[in-house]
Design an enzyme around this catalytic site. Structure first.
Site, PDB file in Angstrom:
ATOM      1  N   ASP A   1     176.396  29.848 120.596  1.00 29.23           N
ATOM      2  CA  ASP A   1     176.903  30.940 120.217  1.00 29.23           C
ATOM      3  C   ASP A   1     177.743  30.800 118.899  1.00 29.23           C
ATOM      4  O   ASP A   1     179.014  31.289 118.753  1.00 29.23           O
ATOM      5  CB  ASP A   1     177.732  31.607 121.345  1.00 29.23           C
ATOM      6  CG  ASP A   1     178.263  32.757 121.311  1.00 29.23           C
ATOM      7  OD1 ASP A   1     178.003  33.702 120.282  1.00 29.23           O
ATOM      8  OD2 ASP A   1     179.713  33.130 121.973  1.00 29.23           O
TER       9      ASP A   1
ATOM     10  N   ASN B   1     188.924  31.285 126.547  1.00 28.69           N
ATOM     11  CA  ASN B   1     188.524  32.159 128.026  1.00 28.69           C
ATOM     12  C   ASN B   1     187.565  31.294 128.527  1.00 28.69           C
ATOM     13  O   ASN B   1     187.420  31.444 129.613  1.00 28.69           O
ATOM     14  CB  ASN B   1     188.043  33.317 127.377  1.00 28.69           C
ATOM     15  CG  ASN B   1     187.219  34.159 128.719  1.00 28.69           C
ATOM     16  OD1 ASN B   1     188.072  34.758 129.704  1.00 28.69           O
ATOM     17  ND2 ASN B   1     186.071  34.152 128.393  1.00 28.69           N
ATOM     18  N   HIS B   2     186.552  30.609 127.580  1.00 30.07           N
ATOM     19  CA  HIS B   2     185.432  29.747 128.365  1.00 30.07           C
ATOM     20  C   HIS B   2     185.195  28.623 127.415  1.00 30.07           C
ATOM     21  O   HIS B   2     185.885  28.541 126.658  1.00 30.07           O
ATOM     22  CB  HIS B   2     184.283  30.822 128.398  1.00 30.07           C
ATOM     23  CG  HIS B   2     183.649  31.379 126.954  1.00 30.07           C
ATOM     24  ND1 HIS B   2     184.203  32.583 126.645  1.00 30.07           N
ATOM     25  CD2 HIS B   2     183.207  30.558 125.747  1.00 30.07           C
ATOM     26  CE1 HIS B   2     183.896  32.785 125.426  1.00 30.07           C
ATOM     27  NE2 HIS B   2     183.370  31.800 124.846  1.00 30.07           N
TER      28      HIS B   2
ATOM     29  N   GLN C   1     178.461  29.811 129.194  1.00 28.76           N
ATOM     30  CA  GLN C   1     179.772  29.919 128.723  1.00 28.76           C
ATOM     31  C   GLN C   1     180.762  30.104 130.087  1.00 28.76           C
ATOM     32  O   GLN C   1     181.232  31.115 130.024  1.00 28.76           O
ATOM     33  CB  GLN C   1     180.080  30.853 127.583  1.00 28.76           C
ATOM     34  CG  GLN C   1     179.402  30.355 126.189  1.00 28.76           C
ATOM     35  CD  GLN C   1     179.635  31.699 125.292  1.00 28.76           C
ATOM     36  OE1 GLN C   1     179.770  32.818 125.493  1.00 28.76           O
ATOM     37  NE2 GLN C   1     179.610  31.428 123.930  1.00 28.76           N
TER      38      GLN C   1
ATOM     39  N   ASP D   1     190.629  34.665 120.794  1.00 32.96           N
ATOM     40  CA  ASP D   1     189.214  35.435 121.236  1.00 32.96           C
ATOM     41  C   ASP D   1     189.509  36.035 122.726  1.00 32.96           C
ATOM     42  O   ASP D   1     190.171  35.250 123.481  1.00 32.96           O
ATOM     43  CB  ASP D   1     188.426  34.188 121.191  1.00 32.96           C
ATOM     44  CG  ASP D   1     186.786  34.810 121.497  1.00 32.96           C
ATOM     45  OD1 ASP D   1     186.415  35.697 120.639  1.00 32.96           O
ATOM     46  OD2 ASP D   1     186.150  34.341 122.212  1.00 32.96           O
TER      47      ASP D   1
ATOM     48  N   LEU E   1     190.544  36.430 129.083  1.00 39.02           N
ATOM     49  CA  LEU E   1     191.564  35.557 129.259  1.00 39.02           C
ATOM     50  C   LEU E   1     192.632  35.471 130.115  1.00 39.02           C
ATOM     51  O   LEU E   1     192.994  34.535 131.078  1.00 39.02           O
ATOM     52  CB  LEU E   1     192.089  34.867 127.959  1.00 39.02           C
ATOM     53  CG  LEU E   1     193.143  33.815 127.861  1.00 39.02           C
ATOM     54  CD1 LEU E   1     192.310  32.339 128.262  1.00 39.02           C
ATOM     55  CD2 LEU E   1     193.678  33.540 126.575  1.00 39.02           C
TER      56      LEU E   1
ATOM     57  N   GLU F   1     192.438  37.876 132.522  1.00 35.01           N
ATOM     58  CA  GLU F   1     191.873  38.601 133.658  1.00 35.01           C
ATOM     59  C   GLU F   1     191.688  37.600 134.741  1.00 35.01           C
ATOM     60  O   GLU F   1     191.251  36.308 134.584  1.00 35.01           O
ATOM     61  CB  GLU F   1     190.604  39.228 133.382  1.00 35.01           C
ATOM     62  CG  GLU F   1     190.142  39.975 134.494  1.00 35.01           C
ATOM     63  CD  GLU F   1     188.794  40.507 134.048  1.00 35.01           C
ATOM     64  OE1 GLU F   1     188.574  41.702 133.755  1.00 35.01           O
ATOM     65  OE2 GLU F   1     187.818  39.757 134.266  1.00 35.01           O
TER      66      GLU F   1
ATOM     67  N   GLU G   1     192.213  39.481 119.627  1.00 35.15           N
ATOM     68  CA  GLU G   1     191.121  40.283 119.919  1.00 35.15           C
ATOM     69  C   GLU G   1     191.099  41.056 121.162  1.00 35.15           C
ATOM     70  O   GLU G   1     191.196  40.423 122.215  1.00 35.15           O
ATOM     71  CB  GLU G   1     189.712  39.522 120.004  1.00 35.15           C
ATOM     72  CG  GLU G   1     188.483  40.471 120.011  1.00 35.15           C
ATOM     73  CD  GLU G   1     187.351  39.516 120.411  1.00 35.15           C
ATOM     74  OE1 GLU G   1     186.380  40.145 119.984  1.00 35.15           O
ATOM     75  OE2 GLU G   1     187.451  38.565 121.000  1.00 35.15           O
TER      76      GLU G   1
ATOM     77  N   ASP H   1     181.485  40.401 113.891  1.00 36.26           N
ATOM     78  CA  ASP H   1     180.375  40.735 114.987  1.00 36.26           C
ATOM     79  C   ASP H   1     179.913  42.044 114.529  1.00 36.26           C
ATOM     80  O   ASP H   1     179.867  42.505 113.554  1.00 36.26           O
ATOM     81  CB  ASP H   1     181.272  41.272 116.358  1.00 36.26           C
ATOM     82  CG  ASP H   1     181.674  39.822 117.001  1.00 36.26           C
ATOM     83  OD1 ASP H   1     180.928  38.869 117.166  1.00 36.26           O
ATOM     84  OD2 ASP H   1     182.886  39.844 117.733  1.00 36.26           O
TER      85      ASP H   1
END
Ligand code: MG
Length: 549
Positions: A65, A107-108, A173, A205, A210, A212, A247, A315
């Protein structure tokens, strides 16, 4: 607010420039951009007027990614150089007055990260709880897929241990489990590490993901927003001027929560996706209505908070906040062919091709973006009007090679063309032989020269960063006029989104109307009557930056 205090809040008046070190400039001739090459181009960025670089991920990665799948948070990918090369680059940037922030992607991790390998190896692994595991896909699990073209679920069965893990992005991820205090402590340490190395902060990011905790059985002992506030406090103790730019692609009301309630204390800045999508619609319609509507809906931020505005980013141009009819309207105008669209919600093009290379309209678009409340963010290559390369898959089409000159490989690398990390753009009109830095540097009428003067103008009008803004009523729907007031300083920035010439008028407070007006862009004369009535003309796609002194 006095000038000393405003320099503490540097991000409010910053000019950001986002780049991927991989595609910017190859310094060692192996076909991949690197920190040696980037360090060599810092003077170019300083000359342009950039004050803060935002680096896309440069950490060791499984690279499925484009670097947003990290396997080591405490290192530089050897493809881009050593940690020593990174520090040399940082030092050069600082010497030229440029701060550097970088993507914080926590986040991952990559599924190849040693933490996940340990986590999936055994239910009894000490790293098991670093990720989110469930026996069954939870009832009512979110079906909002980030990449609907590639994924069908946010949960993936891991055969070895017979449980499902959460992945809000790609299957490869896995999401970190932030309800685990060890994970939160590690994230704190990652932030601390890079601040110590010399970063001035982070572009965080996927912040809502993140924070949640959906699907996690144990709950966090503190509210997720309290954790974000703690991180911000830590950041500030370690480095007083450090920035968190988030973000957060949500509706305004939800985005506002990420600044912290009332007085702030969480993110300093958020990328303004709402305004960006209204901007797309306004450009297509040649009508400022969508922008006016969005500006009126924009929430008030804490005193140290700011928006980060952009035209295009790394993006797809996500249009997920528009109605289906509005989105189709933008698609028809800016990306009618299926391979220009992605995920059914966005466009994978850069602006110049969408505007068919219309220089006046392109310049108006950037002038307009720079005039909106917030700090501007450029994506590399926008300053010379680079196109996307649709040969590159998916969202990556806009992450094409920087076009430095008309020489071999567009001046990006001395490596054989077939070994380059991305394909060259083979287009007579848009490729490096037609559009490149070298040619534009020696042309006073180039987009690059114009962009330099736009940045200078924006920097010299700090009232845009620190003042209060208001909409100046204009009867013509194609024209947007924004007024900024900050102590003695006042300016009115006017843009004509349409191709035809306009005559407009508005009224100033008569007391101010007597003052002289300087147009920082140039244009026809402006008449101010004794009663404060102002009349002026705007060319098609015309811009006026009026300064009252
Ligand atoms: Mg290289």
């Amino acid at each position: 607010m006095d000038m000393a205090k405003t320099s503490d809040l540097w991000w409010k008046n910053a000019v950001f420039y986002c780049l991927d070190v991989e595609t910017f400039r190859d310094g060692n001739g192996d076909g991949v951009g690197d920190f040696l090459g980037l360090a060599d181009r810092i003077d170019y960025l300083a000359g342009l007027g950039v004050t803060c670089l935002w680096l896309m991920p440069f950490y060791p990665t499984a690279n499925r990614d484009d670097g947003y799948d990290i396997i080591d948070y405490y290192a530089v990918d050897p493809l881009y150089g050593s940690l020593g090369d990174f520090v040399e680059f940082l030092r050069t940037a600082r010497d030229r007055g440029i701060r550097v922030i970088a993507d914080l992607v926590v986040n991952h991790t990559s599924a190849e990260h040693p933490w996940f390998k340990a986590s999936r190896s055994d239910k009894a692994s000490p790293f098991r709880d670093w990720y989110v595991w469930q026996d069954k896909i939870p009832e009512g699990a979110s079906e909002n897929l980030v990449f609907p073209d590639k994924e069908t679920s946010n949960w993936e069965l891991d055969r070895k241990t017979g449980q499902y893990y959460l992945h809000r992005f790609y299957t490869h991820q896995p999401d970190l489990n932030v309800t685990n205090p060890d994970v939160r402590e590690e994230i704190r340490k990652i932030i601390g590490f890079w601040l110590e190395v010399g970063l001035s902060g982070f572009r965080v990011d996927a912040v809502p993901f993140l924070l949640e905790t959906e699907g996690v059985e144990q709950s966090m002992e503190m509210a997720p927003h309290d954790w974000l506030r703690n991180l911000r406090g830590f950041l500030g103790r370690r480095r007083g001027d450090a920035l968190l730019l988030g973000e957060v692609n949500l509706e305004y009301e939800a985005v506002r929560e990420f600044y912290g309630d009332g007085g702030g204390g969480e993110l300093h800045m958020c990328l303004n996706f709402n305004l960006n999508q209204a901007f797309a619609l306004a450009l297509v319609r040649e009508d400022a209505g969508a922008l006016v509507h969005d500006l009126r809906a924009m929430p008030t931020l804490p005193q140290d908070g700011a928006w980060a505005n952009f035209v295009r980013n790394h993006d797809e141009w996500s249009l997920d906040k528009l109605t289906e009819a509005e989105r189709q309207e933008v698609f028809r105008a800016f990306g009618p062919k299926p391979d220009m669209q992605i995920f059914g919600r966005g466009l994978r093009r850069r602006l110049p091709t969408m505007l068919n290379g219309d220089q006046a309209r392109l310049r108006m678009a950037y002038s307009l973006m720079f005039s909106l409340p917030g700090a501007p963010v450029l994506f590399y290559g926008e300053e010379i009007g680079m196109a996307e390369n649709l040969e590159i898959e998916g969202r990556m089409s806009v992450r094409s090679l920087m076009q430095w000159s008309d020489r071999e490989n567009g001046g990006f690398s001395e490596a054989p063309a077939e070994t380059l990390c991305r394909p060259l753009l083979k287009s007579k009109k848009w490729g490096a032989s037609a559009i490149n830095v070298r040619d534009q540097e020696s042309d006073p009428n180039s987009l690059l020269a114009w962009m330099e003067s736009l940045i200078r103008r924006r920097r010299e009008m700090p009232e845009i960063a620190f003042g209060n803004w208001s909409l100046v009523p204009i009867s013509d729907p194609a024209v947007l006029a924004l007024s900024y007031d900050w102590g003695e300083r006042r300016s009115i920035l006017i843009h004509n989104l349409a191709s035809d010439k306009k005559e407009i008028s508005f009224r100033l407070d008569p007391a101010q109307g007597e003052n002289s007006i300087v147009d920082r862009v140039g244009g026809d004369d402006i008449t101010v009557q004794k009663d404060g009535a102002v009349t002026l003309s705007l060319a098609g796609y015309g811009c006026r930056w009026l300064k009252f002194s």
